[in-house]
Design a protein around this motif. Structure first.
Motif, PDB file in Angstrom:
ATOM      1  N   ARG A  81     -72.611 115.503  56.366  1.00  0.00           N
ATOM      2  CA  ARG A  81     -71.751 116.655  56.159  1.00  0.00           C
ATOM      3  C   ARG A  81     -72.592 117.868  55.768  1.00  0.00           C
ATOM      4  NH1 ARG A  81     -66.827 113.961  52.504  1.00  0.00           N
ATOM      5  NH2 ARG A  81     -66.408 112.223  53.940  1.00  0.00           N
ATOM      6  N   HIS A  82     -72.085 119.039  56.092  1.00  0.00           N
ATOM      7  CA  HIS A  82     -72.779 120.259  55.686  1.00  0.00           C
ATOM      8  C   HIS A  82     -71.758 121.368  55.498  1.00  0.00           C
ATOM      9  CE1 HIS A  82     -72.341 120.778  60.061  1.00  0.00           C
ATOM     10  NE2 HIS A  82     -72.423 122.083  59.824  1.00  0.00           N
ATOM     11  N   GLU A  83     -72.144 122.363  54.701  1.00  0.00           N
ATOM     12  CA  GLU A  83     -71.271 123.498  54.434  1.00  0.00           C
ATOM     13  C   GLU A  83     -71.583 124.611  55.431  1.00  0.00           C
ATOM     14  OE1 GLU A  83     -69.674 125.936  50.499  1.00  0.00           O
ATOM     15  OE2 GLU A  83     -71.744 125.186  50.572  1.00  0.00           O
ATOM     16  N   THR A  84     -70.538 125.233  55.953  1.00  0.00           N
ATOM     17  CA  THR A  84     -70.728 126.275  56.956  1.00  0.00           C
ATOM     18  C   THR A  84     -69.651 127.339  56.798  1.00  0.00           C
ATOM     19  OG1 THR A  84     -71.000 126.672  59.324  1.00  0.00           O
ATOM     20  CG2 THR A  84     -69.273 125.140  58.673  1.00  0.00           C
ATOM     21  N   SER A  85     -69.826 128.446  57.496  1.00  0.00           N
ATOM     22  CA  SER A  85     -68.836 129.528  57.501  1.00  0.00           C
ATOM     23  C   SER A  85     -67.846 129.300  58.630  1.00  0.00           C
ATOM     24  CB  SER A  85     -69.516 130.885  57.671  1.00  0.00           C
ATOM     25  OG  SER A  85     -70.333 131.177  56.564  1.00  0.00           O
ATOM     26  N   TYR A 108     -54.541 125.827  50.441  1.00  0.00           N
ATOM     27  CA  TYR A 108     -53.531 125.622  51.466  1.00  0.00           C
ATOM     28  C   TYR A 108     -54.219 125.247  52.781  1.00  0.00           C
ATOM     29  CZ  TYR A 108     -50.166 127.917  48.369  1.00  0.00           C
ATOM     30  OH  TYR A 108     -49.357 128.228  47.312  1.00  0.00           O
ATOM     31  N   PRO A 109     -53.581 124.361  53.575  1.00  0.00           N
ATOM     32  CA  PRO A 109     -54.171 124.029  54.879  1.00  0.00           C
ATOM     33  C   PRO A 109     -53.984 125.176  55.860  1.00  0.00           C
ATOM     34  CG  PRO A 109     -52.072 122.898  54.589  1.00  0.00           C
ATOM     35  CD  PRO A 109     -52.359 123.577  53.293  1.00  0.00           C
ATOM     36  N   ALA A 110     -55.044 125.473  56.587  1.00  0.00           N
ATOM     37  CA  ALA A 110     -54.980 126.547  57.582  1.00  0.00           C
ATOM     38  C   ALA A 110     -55.968 126.223  58.704  1.00  0.00           C
ATOM     39  CB  ALA A 110     -55.305 127.897  56.956  1.00  0.00           C
ATOM     40  N   GLU A 111     -55.716 126.792  59.876  1.00  0.00           N
ATOM     41  CA  GLU A 111     -56.601 126.567  61.019  1.00  0.00           C
ATOM     42  C   GLU A 111     -57.764 127.545  60.953  1.00  0.00           C
ATOM     43  OE1 GLU A 111     -55.807 127.672  65.372  1.00  0.00           O
ATOM     44  OE2 GLU A 111     -55.308 125.513  65.291  1.00  0.00           O
ATOM     45  N   VAL A 112     -58.972 127.007  61.197  1.00  0.00           N
ATOM     46  CA  VAL A 112     -60.178 127.840  61.189  1.00  0.00           C
ATOM     47  C   VAL A 112     -60.985 127.558  62.449  1.00  0.00           C
ATOM     48  CG1 VAL A 112     -60.277 127.915  58.670  1.00  0.00           C
ATOM     49  CG2 VAL A 112     -61.481 126.107  59.900  1.00  0.00           C
ATOM     50  N   ARG A 113     -61.830 128.543  62.799  1.00  0.00           N
ATOM     51  CA  ARG A 113     -62.720 128.397  63.952  1.00  0.00           C
ATOM     52  C   ARG A 113     -64.154 128.459  63.453  1.00  0.00           C
ATOM     53  NH1 ARG A 113     -60.810 132.174  66.519  1.00  0.00           N
ATOM     54  NH2 ARG A 113     -62.299 133.820  65.982  1.00  0.00           N
ATOM     55  N   LEU A 114     -64.996 127.578  64.003  1.00  0.00           N
ATOM     56  CA  LEU A 114     -66.382 127.517  63.530  1.00  0.00           C
ATOM     57  C   LEU A 114     -67.294 127.131  64.681  1.00  0.00           C
ATOM     58  CD1 LEU A 114     -67.164 124.199  63.112  1.00  0.00           C
ATOM     59  CD2 LEU A 114     -65.385 124.481  61.402  1.00  0.00           C
ATOM     60  N   THR A 115     -68.571 127.238  64.422  1.00  0.00           N
ATOM     61  CA  THR A 115     -69.588 126.825  65.392  1.00  0.00           C
ATOM     62  C   THR A 115     -70.270 125.569  64.871  1.00  0.00           C
ATOM     63  OG1 THR A 115     -69.970 129.114  66.048  1.00  0.00           O
ATOM     64  CG2 THR A 115     -71.667 127.520  66.623  1.00  0.00           C
ATOM     65  N   THR A 116     -70.262 124.527  65.674  1.00  0.00           N
ATOM     66  CA  THR A 116     -70.849 123.260  65.253  1.00  0.00           C
ATOM     67  C   THR A 116     -72.371 123.329  65.295  1.00  0.00           C
ATOM     68  OG1 THR A 116     -70.807 122.357  67.494  1.00  0.00           O
ATOM     69  CG2 THR A 116     -68.846 122.025  66.136  1.00  0.00           C
ATOM     70  N   ALA A 117     -73.010 122.260  64.793  1.00  0.00           N
ATOM     71  CA  ALA A 117     -74.473 122.225  64.731  1.00  0.00           C
ATOM     72  C   ALA A 117     -75.106 122.270  66.118  1.00  0.00           C
ATOM     73  CB  ALA A 117     -74.926 120.968  63.985  1.00  0.00           C
ATOM     74  N   ASP A 118     -74.388 121.775  67.142  1.00  0.00           N
ATOM     75  CA  ASP A 118     -74.946 121.796  68.505  1.00  0.00           C
ATOM     76  C   ASP A 118     -74.534 123.035  69.291  1.00  0.00           C
ATOM     77  OD1 ASP A 118     -72.295 121.239  68.792  1.00  0.00           O
ATOM     78  OD2 ASP A 118     -72.573 119.317  69.832  1.00  0.00           O
ATOM     79  N   GLY A 119     -73.942 124.021  68.624  1.00  0.00           N
ATOM     80  CA  GLY A 119     -73.619 125.288  69.273  1.00  0.00           C
ATOM     81  C   GLY A 119     -72.240 125.387  69.858  1.00  0.00           C
ATOM     82  N   ARG A 120     -71.422 124.391  69.753  1.00  0.00           N
ATOM     83  CA  ARG A 120     -70.074 124.442  70.312  1.00  0.00           C
ATOM     84  C   ARG A 120     -69.142 125.183  69.367  1.00  0.00           C
ATOM     85  NH1 ARG A 120     -67.406 120.358  70.127  1.00  0.00           N
ATOM     86  NH2 ARG A 120     -68.712 119.047  68.780  1.00  0.00           N
ATOM     87  N   ALA A 134     -55.773 136.414  58.591  1.00  0.00           N
ATOM     88  CA  ALA A 134     -56.505 135.947  59.772  1.00  0.00           C
ATOM     89  C   ALA A 134     -57.747 136.803  59.974  1.00  0.00           C
ATOM     90  CB  ALA A 134     -55.607 136.000  60.992  1.00  0.00           C
ATOM     91  N   GLY A 135     -58.858 136.149  60.327  1.00  0.00           N
ATOM     92  CA  GLY A 135     -60.120 136.845  60.515  1.00  0.00           C
ATOM     93  C   GLY A 135     -61.020 136.787  59.302  1.00  0.00           C
ATOM     94  N   GLU A 147     -65.317 118.576  62.183  1.00  0.00           N
ATOM     95  CA  GLU A 147     -64.065 118.295  61.486  1.00  0.00           C
ATOM     96  C   GLU A 147     -64.222 118.623  60.004  1.00  0.00           C
ATOM     97  OE1 GLU A 147     -61.209 117.442  62.758  1.00  0.00           O
ATOM     98  OE2 GLU A 147     -61.991 117.358  64.803  1.00  0.00           O
ATOM     99  N   ALA A 148     -63.195 119.278  59.447  1.00  0.00           N
ATOM    100  CA  ALA A 148     -63.234 119.624  58.027  1.00  0.00           C
ATOM    101  C   ALA A 148     -63.254 118.358  57.174  1.00  0.00           C
ATOM    102  CB  ALA A 148     -62.026 120.482  57.672  1.00  0.00           C
ATOM    103  N   SER A 149     -63.974 118.413  56.071  1.00  0.00           N
ATOM    104  CA  SER A 149     -64.107 117.241  55.204  1.00  0.00           C
ATOM    105  C   SER A 149     -64.274 117.699  53.757  1.00  0.00           C
ATOM    106  CB  SER A 149     -65.299 116.378  55.615  1.00  0.00           C
ATOM    107  OG  SER A 149     -66.510 117.103  55.430  1.00  0.00           O
ATOM    108  N   GLU A 150     -64.203 116.744  52.851  1.00  0.00           N
ATOM    109  CA  GLU A 150     -64.465 117.028  51.449  1.00  0.00           C
ATOM    110  C   GLU A 150     -65.977 117.121  51.232  1.00  0.00           C
ATOM    111  OE1 GLU A 150     -62.330 117.595  49.034  1.00  0.00           O
ATOM    112  OE2 GLU A 150     -60.605 117.373  50.370  1.00  0.00           O
TER     113      GLU A 150
END
Length: 211
Positions: A81-85, A108-120, A134-135, A147-150
């Motif tokens: 696991r790792h922390e990211t923006s 609160y649960p919310a949908e977020v968009r991120l870039t994975t370690a392999d660039g996706r 939003a934003g 996937e979000a995790s603790e």
């Protein structure tokens, strides 16, 4: 009267030492005490001694095993696991009491968009502070798949969970001893009642008078 001979006195008995006198703590024989009563008392004492010995040992052993398990889990989580923006794709509801201590701790649960370690680019649902629009950028912990995790377990969490397992083991040992004692008392009580019924069946006819 002068010259009267005093009556004869019994010879003095042997003087008892401090360990030869009457011992108040010695158990007196009770003619009403049944063998099952002695058995029940011995079982109760044996179970008490067993619980006093086994409970601490069980707590130490379980604490060690639990600490190893949670420490391994924490190491695995740190590696996977790792922390990211991440960027919010929707508004997050506001807390009913903004500015309160509860609001600062609420998520609160919310949908977020991120870039994975392999660039996706990936989307996932994560627990975020309330009141964000939003934003907004948030920091979240994710797995290698995005996937979000603790966050990984901390040393304090590993220690507290290990101590909790140790406490449960010790309490479980005590409860097991208490249950064994209760079962033993129940069995002995049933045997006593059965013996009393047999004895009464033999004695009752002698008390019965013919009309």
């Amino acid at each position: 009267m002068a010259g009267t001979v005093p009556p004869a006195q019994p010879p003095p008995g042997p003087r008892l030492g401090p360990l030869q006198g009457p011992r108040p703590w010695r158990r007196r024989l009770n003619p009403l005490r049944r063998p099952t009563d002695r058995f029940q008392a011995r079982i109760g004492l044996g179970l008490l001694l067993a619980v006093l010995v086994v409970a601490p040992v069980a707590g130490v052993v379980v604490a060690e095993l639990a600490h190893r398990h949670y420490a391994d889990t924490a190491r695995h989580q740190t590696l996977t696991r790792h922390e990211t923006s991440a960027t919010l794709t929707e508004d997050v509801p506001r807390h009913p009491e903004p500015g309160s201590d509860e609001a600062r701790l609420a998520r609160y649960p919310a949908e977020v968009r991120l870039t994975t370690a392999d660039g996706r680019t990936a989307t996932t649902r994560a627990e975020v502070p309330p009141g964000l629009s939003a934003g907004s950028q948030v920091r979240i912990w994710v797995t290698a798949d995005g996937e979000a995790s603790e966050p990984p377990l901390t040393r304090e969490q590993v220690r507290s969970r290990s101590m909790g397992c140790a406490l449960l083991a010790a309490v479980g040992t005590v409860l097991t001893g208490a249950a064994a004692h209760a079962v033993t008392c129940h069995v002995v009580r049933r045997r006593n009642l059965a013996a009393w019924e047999r004895a009464w069946a033999e004695t009752a006819p002698r008390w019965t008078t013919s009309g």
